[in-house]
Design a protein around this motif. Structure first.
Motif, PDB file in Angstrom:
ATOM      1  N   GLU A   1      36.739 -22.731   4.463  1.00  0.00           N
ATOM      2  CA  GLU A   1      37.626 -21.569   4.413  1.00  0.00           C
ATOM      3  C   GLU A   1      39.079 -21.982   4.639  1.00  0.00           C
ATOM      4  O   GLU A   1      39.974 -21.602   3.888  1.00  0.00           O
ATOM      5  N   GLU A   2      39.301 -22.774   5.696  1.00  0.00           N
ATOM      6  CA  GLU A   2      40.662 -23.240   5.995  1.00  0.00           C
ATOM      7  C   GLU A   2      41.183 -24.102   4.853  1.00  0.00           C
ATOM      8  O   GLU A   2      42.357 -24.028   4.490  1.00  0.00           O
TER       9      GLU A   2
ATOM     10  N   GLU B   1      40.447 -23.874   1.724  1.00  0.00           N
ATOM     11  CA  GLU B   1      40.821 -22.967   0.635  1.00  0.00           C
ATOM     12  C   GLU B   1      42.172 -22.323   0.905  1.00  0.00           C
ATOM     13  O   GLU B   1      43.000 -22.189   0.001  1.00  0.00           O
ATOM     14  N   GLN B   2      42.405 -21.930   2.164  1.00  0.00           N
ATOM     15  CA  GLN B   2      43.691 -21.309   2.518  1.00  0.00           C
ATOM     16  C   GLN B   2      44.835 -22.290   2.317  1.00  0.00           C
ATOM     17  O   GLN B   2      45.895 -21.928   1.800  1.00  0.00           O
ATOM     18  N   THR B   3      44.631 -23.534   2.743  1.00  0.00           N
ATOM     19  CA  THR B   3      45.674 -24.549   2.563  1.00  0.00           C
ATOM     20  C   THR B   3      45.943 -24.748   1.084  1.00  0.00           C
ATOM     21  O   THR B   3      47.103 -24.800   0.653  1.00  0.00           O
TER      22      THR B   3
END
Lengths: 366, 77, 335
Positions: free
Chosen positions: B56-57, B59-61
């Protein structure tokens, strides 16, 4: 064939790199901003990514002392060689250590003269080696920072549980935040931002840099090792400088967290004890080392064999210390490229695969 | 001092796991991390899993990077 | 026959003759070798002659995708091929360690035989010596090879000029990684096969087909493409600039490199060639290479530029860095 490797190639996209470089150049001032990448792996990644020339004029990257091989004293190599040649130990080592010069020789040179050194990828391989050769003492050369300390500790625990008594570690473990503090406090160094190590942070947590940011007012950004991570990390540092703040930010949020890896930290606390330790070129930094705890003394090569690692006087012409502190760039050292080259290194910064000088030399002082 | 790579867990047993990166498989120790399951991603250093990679992180980055790349292109034209 | 090599196999007596007749001759059944004279009589050869020599000491002798025998033939054939010569005949010098299982020797010879057949080269002469246990690493092979120049082509580094392109006939690092896996020091499983292959069929037809367009060729063995390009740039006194995005590397080789910190530019290849060709023929030559089984992943990896000498790499991040000679072997690193 050249298929995308997940979580690696995504962080190497050329278009994003271009955009980040533009962003950095727009945010930079008239004078180049002086940032220090603490970690040797960042030094290599920056060199291999050809990033320095992209930032010239906008950012000056100083390479810090996060090269465990570079800051390990001559005396460590001497002690390792002695264990092999005088005590007949079979040495197991990371590849990084092989060409580092001691006071008068190196592991590679001694190998040519009969010293037995096995290159391993993991300290656990050294335990396996010891279990497979019960009639030999196997000494693992445990050099590293907090990234590797849990692995070294894990190998000691594994040997302990499995009863592999002929395994021990010649330990040379150092910790990063204390060294950053010494550099931040040194007026000669003038660091305007720290690019903090990715995997040390995975272990110790990004909060560990808050004292440095808050006490010295220096922005800290934890960044991964891919080109986009590094460029983004640098961009975040420049933004902080522009906003005149000094915080700890985390670019590597996909792996690093504020509190870090508790289990790994517990293991470190079980196997190691903080101590004062000498850093080549810097001197003794209080509380910046980890020595093996007394309860694991039988796996501590220094205690087992009664050898000690002497913090020897450095060869006077060697400027590794100033390079490690970011006081000079490798090219400013009078020996660089002349008396000191990778094939015949005068000091460890030229030999270690991620020493600043070796990086400059191999990838070009461009 | 920090060379570590993202790899996917293929198999798990007591204290060890088999991970895969680009078709390369290796057995590693998971003694340094809490429960990790098949299909999750970890960072591997010196034969140990050092931490989990949050998809998830990540993907955010990457979404942030895409934004930056796109806004960069706009400025060019 | 015994099942292991003994010192007496090298002493020239009956055991030696048995070894030659019952083992070696079975694999190399050709009219030049068969009489087992002290020299192989090659007869009259028309054309310009090229001559090469090599030694093969790979450990272990068998690895995924190949073996020391195949390596010995291909290495010899390829040294001649990159100099524009078709290998006609080669020698096979065996140095065997006392205690070597006979089966190992048989397998290595079979590898040589099959590779020689594929490459169309005659094993014309040979020699066998046995050294005491501990004095040799199982089996060493030394070769010498004679070839005939195709079309009068010669390597011409002085012809290299800005605008020329740098071609690589396929993926980097497969051989060295396959051998490292076979040594089992890395404790990994990966579907990597050595690329060991004879390249005369791939390279020699290019020379008349693209007459005047191929300047220089080399095979990037020990030290990889990185070392070879440095040697070529020095010979040509030219500046080479590579494009990181275009370097062909198999996914599994990349995986191994990422884990252990290797740079694929410096890993050995045994079935690849680097070519410097005229810019206007580059695409056509790549297409021609890709028609062949050993050139399917051929690519343009860089170009020759003005100004200075040496090898540079344009990185994915858009920067540039030097590609210099490495110091020593690639070793697994943690940093």
């Amino acid at each position: 064939m050249n298929r995308r490797m997940k979580y690696i190639d995504d962080f190497r996209d050329p278009a994003t790199a271009r955009a980040l470089v533009e962003r950095i150049r727009r945010d930079a001032g008239d004078a180049p901003v002086r940032l220090m990448e603490v970690c040797g792996t960042h030094t290599v990644a920056i060199a291999r990514g050809g990033i320095r020339p992209l930032l010239s004029g906008a950012v000056t990257m100083l390479s810090g002392p996060g090269c465990p091989v570079c800051v390990t004293p001559d005396g460590y190599i001497d002690a390792a060689i002695a264990l092999g040649t005088e005590r007949g130990a079979l040495l197991a080592s990371f590849g990084d250590m092989l060409r580092v010069p001691g006071t008068s020789s190196s592991l590679e040179k001694e190998k040519g003269a009969g010293l037995e050194v096995r290159v391993v990828y993991s300290p656990l391989d050294a335990v396996t080696l010891a279990a497979a050769t019960p009639d030999r003492e196997v000494v693992f050369l445990g050099v590293g920072f907090e990234t590797t300390a849990p692995a070294i500790g894990g190998s000691i625990k594994t040997a302990s549980v499995r009863g592999v008594a002929n395994f021990s570690v010649l330990s040379s473990v150092r910790t990063i935040p204390e060294a950053m503090g010494v550099l931040a406090a040194d007026p000669e160094v003038r660091i305007e931002g720290f690019l903090c190590p990715a995997h040390v942070s995975v272990v110790i947590g990004t909060d560990a840099y808050r004292p440095v940011a808050e006490t010295y007012g220096i922005p800290c950004v934890v960044a991964g090792f891919e080109p986009l991570d590094i460029l983004m990390g640098i961009s975040m540092l420049l933004r902080q400088k522009k906003e005149e703040v000094a915080r700890v930010e985390n670019e590597y949020s996909r792996v690093a967290t504020a509190t870090g890896n508790r289990k790994a930290q517990d293991l470190i606390r079980d196997v190691f004890v903080p101590c004062d330790t000498g850093w080549r070129g810097i001197g003794v930094i209080p509380g910046s080392g980890l020595r093996i705890a007394d309860r694991y003394a039988s796996f501590d090569a220094e205690k087992k064999f009664g050898v000690s690692v002497v913090f020897a006087r450095e060869k006077t012409a060697c400027r590794c210390g100033d390079v490690l502190k970011g006081k000079i760039l490798p090219v400013d050292c009078p020996l660089f490229g002349k008396a000191c080259v990778p094939e015949e290194p005068y000091g460890p910064c030229m030999v270690s695969s991620e020493g600043s000088c070796a990086s400059y030399y191999k990838y070009g002082a461009l | 001092m920090c060379l570590g790579v993202p790899a996917k867990i293929l198999e798990r047993s007591d204290g060890t796991a088999v991970v895969e990166l680009g078709g390369v498989r290796r057995e590693i120790s998971v003694m340094l991390i809490d429960d990790v399951s098949v299909g999750e991603w970890v960072i591997v250093h010196a034969g140990f899993a050092l931490g989990k990679l949050s998809e998830e992180e990540a993907e955010q980055t990457l979404a942030l990077f895409r934004e930056i790349a796109d806004s960069g292109e706009f400025r060019d034209s | 026959m015994h099942d292991k090599i003994l010192l007496s196999h090298g002493e020239g007596g009956k055991r030696t003759r048995d070894l030659i007749a019952k083992v070696i001759a079975r694999h190399f059944d050709n009219p030049v070798l068969s009489p087992f004279f002290d020299a192989g009589l090659l007869g009259r050869i028309e054309g310009e002659i090229a001559f090469t020599t090599d030694g093969y000491v790979v450990t272990p002798p068998f690895f995924p995708g190949g073996d020391i025998g195949r390596l010995a033939v291909c290495g010899t054939v390829n040294d001649l091929a990159v100099c524009g010569a078709k290998a006609v005949a080669m020698s096979c010098g065996l140095i065997l360690e006392e205690g070597l299982p006979l089966d190992t020797l048989e397998r290595a010879l079979a590898g040589m035989r099959d590779a020689a057949k594929e490459a169309g080269v005659t094993v014309a002469c040979g020699d066998t010596k046995v050294v005491e246990r501990g004095k040799g690493d199982g089996i060493f092979i030394t070769t010498a090879g004679v070839g005939v120049s195709v079309d009068g082509w010669r390597p011409a580094p002085s012809e290299i000029r800005p605008g020329d392109r740098i071609l690589l006939t396929g993926t980097m690092g497969d051989h060295q990684v396959a051998v490292l896996i076979a040594r089992q020091n890395l404790a990994i499983e990966a579907p990597v096969l050595s690329d060991v292959a004879p390249l005369s069929g791939l390279l020699l037809p290019l020379l008349p087909r693209f007459a005047g367009k191929v300047r220089f060729m080399r095979d990037p063995t020990r030290g990889g493409v990185g070392v070879t390009l440095n040697e070529m740039a020095a010979a040509a006194n030219a500046r080479f600039v590579l494009d990181e995005a275009r370097l062909p590397v198999r996914e599994s080789v990349r995986g191994v490199c990422e884990i252990f910190g290797f740079d694929p530019l410096y890993l050995a290849n045994e079935g690849k060639a680097v070519l410097i060709v005229a810019g206007d023929a580059a695409e056509a030559i790549v297409a021609a290479l890709r028609e062949h089984a050993y050139g399917r992943e051929a690519a343009i990896i860089g170009e020759v530029r003005e100004g200075g000498s040496g090898v540079r790499l344009r990185t994915l991040a858009g920067g540039v860095r030097a590609v210099d000679y490495p110091v020593g072997d690639q070793l697994p690193r943690i940093c």
